[in-house]
Design a protein around this motif. Sequence first.
Motif, PDB file in Angstrom:
ATOM      1  N   GLU A 243      41.786  51.675  47.910  1.00  0.00           N
ATOM      2  CA  GLU A 243      40.598  51.007  48.440  1.00  0.00           C
ATOM      3  C   GLU A 243      39.584  50.895  47.306  1.00  0.00           C
ATOM      4  O   GLU A 243      39.612  51.671  46.345  1.00  0.00           O
ATOM      5  CB  GLU A 243      40.013  51.781  49.621  1.00  0.00           C
ATOM      6  N   SER A 244      38.709  49.908  47.417  1.00  0.00           N
ATOM      7  CA  SER A 244      37.752  49.631  46.344  1.00  0.00           C
ATOM      8  C   SER A 244      36.326  49.743  46.855  1.00  0.00           C
ATOM      9  O   SER A 244      36.041  49.436  48.020  1.00  0.00           O
ATOM     10  CB  SER A 244      37.990  48.215  45.791  1.00  0.00           C
ATOM     11  N   ILE A 423      45.199  42.847  43.635  1.00  0.00           N
ATOM     12  CA  ILE A 423      44.028  43.467  43.003  1.00  0.00           C
ATOM     13  C   ILE A 423      42.802  42.570  43.167  1.00  0.00           C
ATOM     14  O   ILE A 423      41.690  43.068  43.394  1.00  0.00           O
ATOM     15  CB  ILE A 423      44.300  43.750  41.513  1.00  0.00           C
ATOM     16  N   ALA A 424      42.996  41.265  43.090  1.00  0.00           N
ATOM     17  CA  ALA A 424      41.874  40.335  43.287  1.00  0.00           C
ATOM     18  C   ALA A 424      41.260  40.524  44.669  1.00  0.00           C
ATOM     19  O   ALA A 424      40.030  40.611  44.816  1.00  0.00           O
ATOM     20  CB  ALA A 424      42.349  38.897  43.096  1.00  0.00           C
ATOM     21  N   ARG A 425      42.106  40.588  45.684  1.00  0.00           N
ATOM     22  CA  ARG A 425      41.597  40.812  47.042  1.00  0.00           C
ATOM     23  C   ARG A 425      40.905  42.163  47.147  1.00  0.00           C
ATOM     24  O   ARG A 425      39.882  42.309  47.838  1.00  0.00           O
ATOM     25  CB  ARG A 425      42.733  40.712  48.056  1.00  0.00           C
ATOM     26  N   ALA A 431      42.036  34.506  45.395  1.00  0.00           N
ATOM     27  CA  ALA A 431      43.410  34.582  44.887  1.00  0.00           C
ATOM     28  C   ALA A 431      43.644  33.554  43.799  1.00  0.00           C
ATOM     29  O   ALA A 431      43.011  32.500  43.747  1.00  0.00           O
ATOM     30  CB  ALA A 431      44.400  34.387  46.026  1.00  0.00           C
ATOM     31  N   TYR A 432      44.584  33.870  42.912  1.00  0.00           N
ATOM     32  CA  TYR A 432      45.017  32.909  41.897  1.00  0.00           C
ATOM     33  C   TYR A 432      45.923  31.872  42.549  1.00  0.00           C
ATOM     34  O   TYR A 432      46.623  32.159  43.528  1.00  0.00           O
ATOM     35  CB  TYR A 432      45.788  33.626  40.780  1.00  0.00           C
ATOM     36  N   PRO A 433      45.963  30.645  42.019  1.00  0.00           N
ATOM     37  CA  PRO A 433      46.787  29.606  42.619  1.00  0.00           C
ATOM     38  C   PRO A 433      48.274  29.850  42.412  1.00  0.00           C
ATOM     39  O   PRO A 433      48.688  30.435  41.398  1.00  0.00           O
ATOM     40  CB  PRO A 433      46.334  28.328  41.892  1.00  0.00           C
ATOM     41  N   GLN A 434      49.071  29.397  43.343  1.00  0.00           N
ATOM     42  CA  GLN A 434      50.517  29.501  43.240  1.00  0.00           C
ATOM     43  C   GLN A 434      51.055  28.457  42.270  1.00  0.00           C
ATOM     44  O   GLN A 434      50.479  27.371  42.120  1.00  0.00           O
ATOM     45  CB  GLN A 434      51.153  29.301  44.622  1.00  0.00           C
TER      46      GLN A 434
END
Length: 437
Positions: A243-244, A423-425, A431-434
């Motif tokens: 958790e962050s 990690i971004a979430r 999110a990074y693009p697919q």
Amino acid sequence: MSFSVEPIAPLEAARLFIDKISKPARILVAVSGGSDSTGLLIALHRVLTDTGSRDISLQAVTIDHALRGGSADEARGVAELCARHGIVHHIRRWDGDKPATGISAAARLARYALIGEVAAEIGADVIAIGHTHGDQRETIAMRSARSQRHDNLGLAGMADAVLYAGRHWIVRPFLVSTRQDIRDFLREKGQSWFDDPTNNDAKYERVRVRIRHSEPQRTLIDQSINRSMLSAAAAHWIEKQAESHLDCLIKIKPAGLQSDTAIVRYALSALASVIGGRRFAMAADSMDRVMAFLSKGEPGRITASRAVFELRKDALYLMRETRDIPSLAVAAGATALWDERFEITNRSTRTLLIGGKHARMAVDLPASIPKSVAKRVMQITPTIEVEGNEGSAAEAGEVDIRPLLVPYDLFLPRFDLELANVIARLIGRSAYPQPPV
């Protein structure tokens, strides 16, 4: 696990790529004029011509690094080639002073920056580059020479796709094709190419490796599945165990530390790089020390690569160390990077002061966070004051603070896409693009 496959002919590799890519698509091919990139351009153009595809367009870009005589002529030669095939072509030149050392790395960064500019201008969906089976073997050989460890992640080689600057997917359709097959394909088409003399200059590591491994290889060794699977497992572990808080403190459940050592190691290395603001993964010997410390299960603290690992009975706490926290002045309307961990945008009409070794900020943390941990978080969280009026905080809406993921924001291999998005979430980033293929 590794496995071997037979290489794929260039034209077939191009067909497979075109079949798989999400449509509609605009492809930007980076063409230096050498055989590999020229072969990629010609093969893709041939496939699109044969299929009569209307939902895929092709453009090309050539970067003139201005490092040797004749480079401008070669760029113009590529432009002429593209003109003959009706392909829109762009030339960009790397101007300005060149570094005295580290020229290869600097040229690489400049090249991708210039290619990225063109991709943004034309709205490219993907950038295609001509790395080959030989390049992959050389990469693995170089990384193997640097470390004989069985867990050397470099043995995965180059990813088939890499996200650049968080927005441009760079793909390598010829990673399963040999240079000799590409040159044979070009000869059949009556197409010549330029030979870069630096490709034979033994002062470069890759050239020395190429000379030592000059025997043609008809078998590919694909080890990427190791890293892909390990990274995916690490992503799942983080989702379950971490958790962050305030985008600068990670709390790990103690039970999670009992999981598979390789997974825990990979996950903690990634988290430490993000929390510490480090572009590259922690050195293997540093992670060895961290894992040895954690394996004892005794409360304590260890610091490695700007990251503090504090083990308590209730959790493992991971945060940036308090040493060398920088001060930064951000002018009105400007955007700046602070401590390689945050992007600060000043939307006010005043200069703002960020951080500083004497700065302290009251932090809003759950009561369960130990007071000593909260005290350190106070010192690593970006504080914002108005220049000339110390103690006066910026008003709401005057500043935007965006957490960075420096290991992934510039170059993100497909191997780690799921992990990076987890990690971004975790720290409040989108999110990074697919990848489109």
